[in-house]
Design a protein around this motif. Sequence first.
Motif, PDB file in Angstrom:
ATOM      1  N   ASN A   7       1.138 -12.974  12.182  1.00 58.79           N
ATOM      2  CA  ASN A   7       1.832 -12.091  13.116  1.00 58.79           C
ATOM      3  C   ASN A   7       1.146 -10.751  13.274  1.00 58.79           C
ATOM      4  OD1 ASN A   7       3.813 -14.050  13.409  1.00 58.79           O
ATOM      5  ND2 ASN A   7       5.021 -13.239  11.734  1.00 58.79           N
ATOM      6  N   SER A   8       0.180 -10.449  12.424  1.00 64.58           N
ATOM      7  CA  SER A   8      -0.451  -9.137  12.442  1.00 64.58           C
ATOM      8  C   SER A   8      -1.964  -9.270  12.591  1.00 64.58           C
ATOM      9  CB  SER A   8      -0.127  -8.392  11.144  1.00 64.58           C
ATOM     10  OG  SER A   8      -0.994  -7.317  10.970  1.00 64.58           O
ATOM     11  N   LYS A   9      -2.504  -8.637  13.612  1.00 65.40           N
ATOM     12  CA  LYS A   9      -3.948  -8.674  13.822  1.00 65.40           C
ATOM     13  C   LYS A   9      -4.688  -7.981  12.680  1.00 65.40           C
ATOM     14  CE  LYS A   9      -7.512  -7.813  17.228  1.00 65.40           C
ATOM     15  NZ  LYS A   9      -7.822  -7.343  18.572  1.00 65.40           N
ATOM     16  N   SER A  10      -4.121  -6.874  12.164  1.00 65.61           N
ATOM     17  CA  SER A  10      -4.795  -6.172  11.074  1.00 65.61           C
ATOM     18  C   SER A  10      -4.848  -7.038   9.810  1.00 65.61           C
ATOM     19  CB  SER A  10      -4.137  -4.821  10.788  1.00 65.61           C
ATOM     20  OG  SER A  10      -2.850  -4.975  10.252  1.00 65.61           O
ATOM     21  N   ASP A  11      -3.774  -7.790   9.530  1.00 70.93           N
ATOM     22  CA  ASP A  11      -3.787  -8.681   8.364  1.00 70.93           C
ATOM     23  C   ASP A  11      -4.840  -9.779   8.515  1.00 70.93           C
ATOM     24  OD1 ASP A  11      -1.786  -7.220   7.144  1.00 70.93           O
ATOM     25  OD2 ASP A  11      -0.195  -8.672   7.547  1.00 70.93           O
ATOM     26  N   LEU A  12      -5.012 -10.286   9.730  1.00 69.22           N
ATOM     27  CA  LEU A  12      -6.038 -11.305   9.981  1.00 69.22           C
ATOM     28  C   LEU A  12      -7.445 -10.735   9.786  1.00 69.22           C
ATOM     29  CD1 LEU A  12      -4.494 -13.138  13.066  1.00 69.22           C
ATOM     30  CD2 LEU A  12      -4.640 -13.976  10.709  1.00 69.22           C
ATOM     31  N   ILE A  13      -7.655  -9.482  10.198  1.00 69.95           N
ATOM     32  CA  ILE A  13      -8.961  -8.837   9.996  1.00 69.95           C
ATOM     33  C   ILE A  13      -9.222  -8.664   8.506  1.00 69.95           C
ATOM     34  CG2 ILE A  13     -10.284  -6.704  10.333  1.00 69.95           C
ATOM     35  CD1 ILE A  13      -8.833  -6.451  13.081  1.00 69.95           C
ATOM     36  N   VAL A  54       0.865  -1.176   0.000  1.00 71.99           N
ATOM     37  CA  VAL A  54       0.000   0.000   0.000  1.00 71.99           C
ATOM     38  C   VAL A  54       0.906   1.232   0.000  1.00 71.99           C
ATOM     39  CG1 VAL A  54      -1.804   1.246   1.239  1.00 71.99           C
ATOM     40  CG2 VAL A  54      -1.770  -1.260   1.271  1.00 71.99           C
ATOM     41  N   TYR A  55       0.590   2.154  -0.909  1.00 70.69           N
ATOM     42  CA  TYR A  55       1.384   3.365  -1.085  1.00 70.69           C
ATOM     43  C   TYR A  55       0.641   4.557  -0.511  1.00 70.69           C
ATOM     44  CZ  TYR A  55       4.038   0.613  -4.459  1.00 70.69           C
ATOM     45  OH  TYR A  55       4.813  -0.348  -5.046  1.00 70.69           O
ATOM     46  N   GLU A  56       1.420   5.509  -0.009  1.00 72.15           N
ATOM     47  CA  GLU A  56       0.878   6.789   0.410  1.00 72.15           C
ATOM     48  C   GLU A  56       1.695   7.861  -0.299  1.00 72.15           C
ATOM     49  OE1 GLU A  56      -0.820   8.666   4.452  1.00 72.15           O
ATOM     50  OE2 GLU A  56       1.170   7.797   4.617  1.00 72.15           O
ATOM     51  N   LYS A  57       1.027   8.611  -1.159  1.00 71.93           N
ATOM     52  CA  LYS A  57       1.699   9.624  -1.983  1.00 71.93           C
ATOM     53  C   LYS A  57       2.850   9.003  -2.786  1.00 71.93           C
ATOM     54  CE  LYS A  57       0.363  13.250   1.139  1.00 71.93           C
ATOM     55  NZ  LYS A  57       0.759  14.268   2.077  1.00 71.93           N
ATOM     56  N   GLU A  58       2.580   7.864  -3.405  1.00 75.80           N
ATOM     57  CA  GLU A  58       3.508   7.135  -4.275  1.00 75.80           C
ATOM     58  C   GLU A  58       4.717   6.564  -3.547  1.00 75.80           C
ATOM     59  OE1 GLU A  58       4.456   9.401  -7.787  1.00 75.80           O
ATOM     60  OE2 GLU A  58       2.354   9.581  -8.360  1.00 75.80           O
ATOM     61  N   ILE A  59       4.681   6.542  -2.222  1.00 77.01           N
ATOM     62  CA  ILE A  59       5.770   5.968  -1.432  1.00 77.01           C
ATOM     63  C   ILE A  59       5.245   4.710  -0.749  1.00 77.01           C
ATOM     64  CG2 ILE A  59       7.295   6.341   0.548  1.00 77.01           C
ATOM     65  CD1 ILE A  59       7.131   9.357  -0.132  1.00 77.01           C
ATOM     66  N   PRO A  60       5.956   3.571  -0.890  1.00 80.97           N
ATOM     67  CA  PRO A  60       5.498   2.353  -0.224  1.00 80.97           C
ATOM     68  C   PRO A  60       5.481   2.541   1.293  1.00 80.97           C
ATOM     69  CG  PRO A  60       7.603   1.983  -1.351  1.00 80.97           C
ATOM     70  CD  PRO A  60       7.206   3.395  -1.602  1.00 80.97           C
ATOM     71  N   LYS A  61       4.342   2.224   1.903  1.00 79.44           N
ATOM     72  CA  LYS A  61       4.160   2.510   3.332  1.00 79.44           C
ATOM     73  C   LYS A  61       3.797   1.262   4.140  1.00 79.44           C
ATOM     74  CE  LYS A  61       3.252   5.806   6.491  1.00 79.44           C
ATOM     75  NZ  LYS A  61       3.794   7.074   6.748  1.00 79.44           N
ATOM     76  N   PHE A  62       2.913   0.411   3.596  1.00 83.27           N
ATOM     77  CA  PHE A  62       2.426  -0.755   4.322  1.00 83.27           C
ATOM     78  C   PHE A  62       2.540  -2.008   3.465  1.00 83.27           C
ATOM     79  CE2 PHE A  62      -0.168   2.920   5.691  1.00 83.27           C
ATOM     80  CZ  PHE A  62       0.171   2.956   7.032  1.00 83.27           C
ATOM     81  N   HIS A  63       2.669  -3.150   4.139  1.00 81.85           N
ATOM     82  CA  HIS A  63       2.666  -4.448   3.467  1.00 81.85           C
ATOM     83  C   HIS A  63       1.571  -5.287   4.105  1.00 81.85           C
ATOM     84  CE1 HIS A  63       5.054  -8.347   2.354  1.00 81.85           C
ATOM     85  NE2 HIS A  63       3.859  -8.292   1.794  1.00 81.85           N
ATOM     86  N   ILE A  64       0.614  -5.699   3.294  1.00 82.79           N
ATOM     87  CA  ILE A  64      -0.480  -6.554   3.757  1.00 82.79           C
ATOM     88  C   ILE A  64      -0.180  -7.979   3.325  1.00 82.79           C
ATOM     89  CG2 ILE A  64      -2.944  -7.086   3.528  1.00 82.79           C
ATOM     90  CD1 ILE A  64      -3.332  -4.100   2.787  1.00 82.79           C
ATOM     91  N   SER A  65      -0.292  -8.899   4.248  1.00 83.95           N
ATOM     92  CA  SER A  65      -0.125 -10.313   3.943  1.00 83.95           C
ATOM     93  C   SER A  65      -1.223 -11.088   4.658  1.00 83.95           C
ATOM     94  CB  SER A  65       1.245 -10.819   4.389  1.00 83.95           C
ATOM     95  OG  SER A  65       1.341 -12.206   4.161  1.00 83.95           O
ATOM     96  N   CYS A  66      -2.217 -11.524   3.901  1.00 85.53           N
ATOM     97  CA  CYS A  66      -3.372 -12.205   4.496  1.00 85.53           C
ATOM     98  C   CYS A  66      -3.009 -13.550   5.119  1.00 85.53           C
ATOM     99  CB  CYS A  66      -4.460 -12.402   3.450  1.00 85.53           C
ATOM    100  SG  CYS A  66      -5.301 -10.877   3.042  1.00 85.53           S
ATOM    101  N   PHE A  67      -1.826 -14.068   4.826  1.00 82.72           N
ATOM    102  CA  PHE A  67      -1.449 -15.369   5.362  1.00 82.72           C
ATOM    103  C   PHE A  67      -0.441 -15.251   6.500  1.00 82.72           C
ATOM    104  CE2 PHE A  67      -2.800 -15.984   0.975  1.00 82.72           C
ATOM    105  CZ  PHE A  67      -3.917 -16.762   1.223  1.00 82.72           C
ATOM    106  N   SER A  68      -0.188 -14.029   6.927  1.00 88.19           N
ATOM    107  CA  SER A  68       0.688 -13.802   8.071  1.00 88.19           C
ATOM    108  C   SER A  68      -0.163 -13.840   9.329  1.00 88.19           C
ATOM    109  CB  SER A  68       1.369 -12.440   7.949  1.00 88.19           C
ATOM    110  OG  SER A  68       1.998 -12.120   9.169  1.00 88.19           O
TER     111      SER A  68
END
Length: 122
Positions: free
Chosen positions: A46-52, A30-44
């Motif tokens: 380790n991250s509660k947000s990725d699980l949601i 996920v980019y913010e103003k064309e700069i890579p900011k976040f990495h989403i991995s639905c199979f990780s």
Amino acid sequence: MKYRIRTYKTLTGKRDFVDLGGQSYGEWVVYEKEIPKFHISCFSENSKSDLIIKELIESGKWTIEAIIDRINESYETALTLDNRPVIKFQIASELRDLDLTPLPTKWMEKIKTAHNNNGYKI
């Protein structure tokens, strides 16, 4: 973590994109103003947000694009997914250390709560 960064010359200038490779099903940068900011991995796990995110997508009512749009509406951000232009010429490729974190858990919890309480559908 090291990521493959590909630099392209486009009609609007030079742009860098993170390349997750061909085996990156369920993963997005996920980019913010064309700069890579976040990495989403639905199979990780380790991250509660990725699980949601995984739960919302598996429900069949949400897409990753809809989730990003909802975050932008709720938090007045300008997040985008990797949307490479059609006309581009690769001019460089290198491995680079980037600190891409999962999306903030509080953002995803708010979206999940709104979805569960209001039946919010996209």
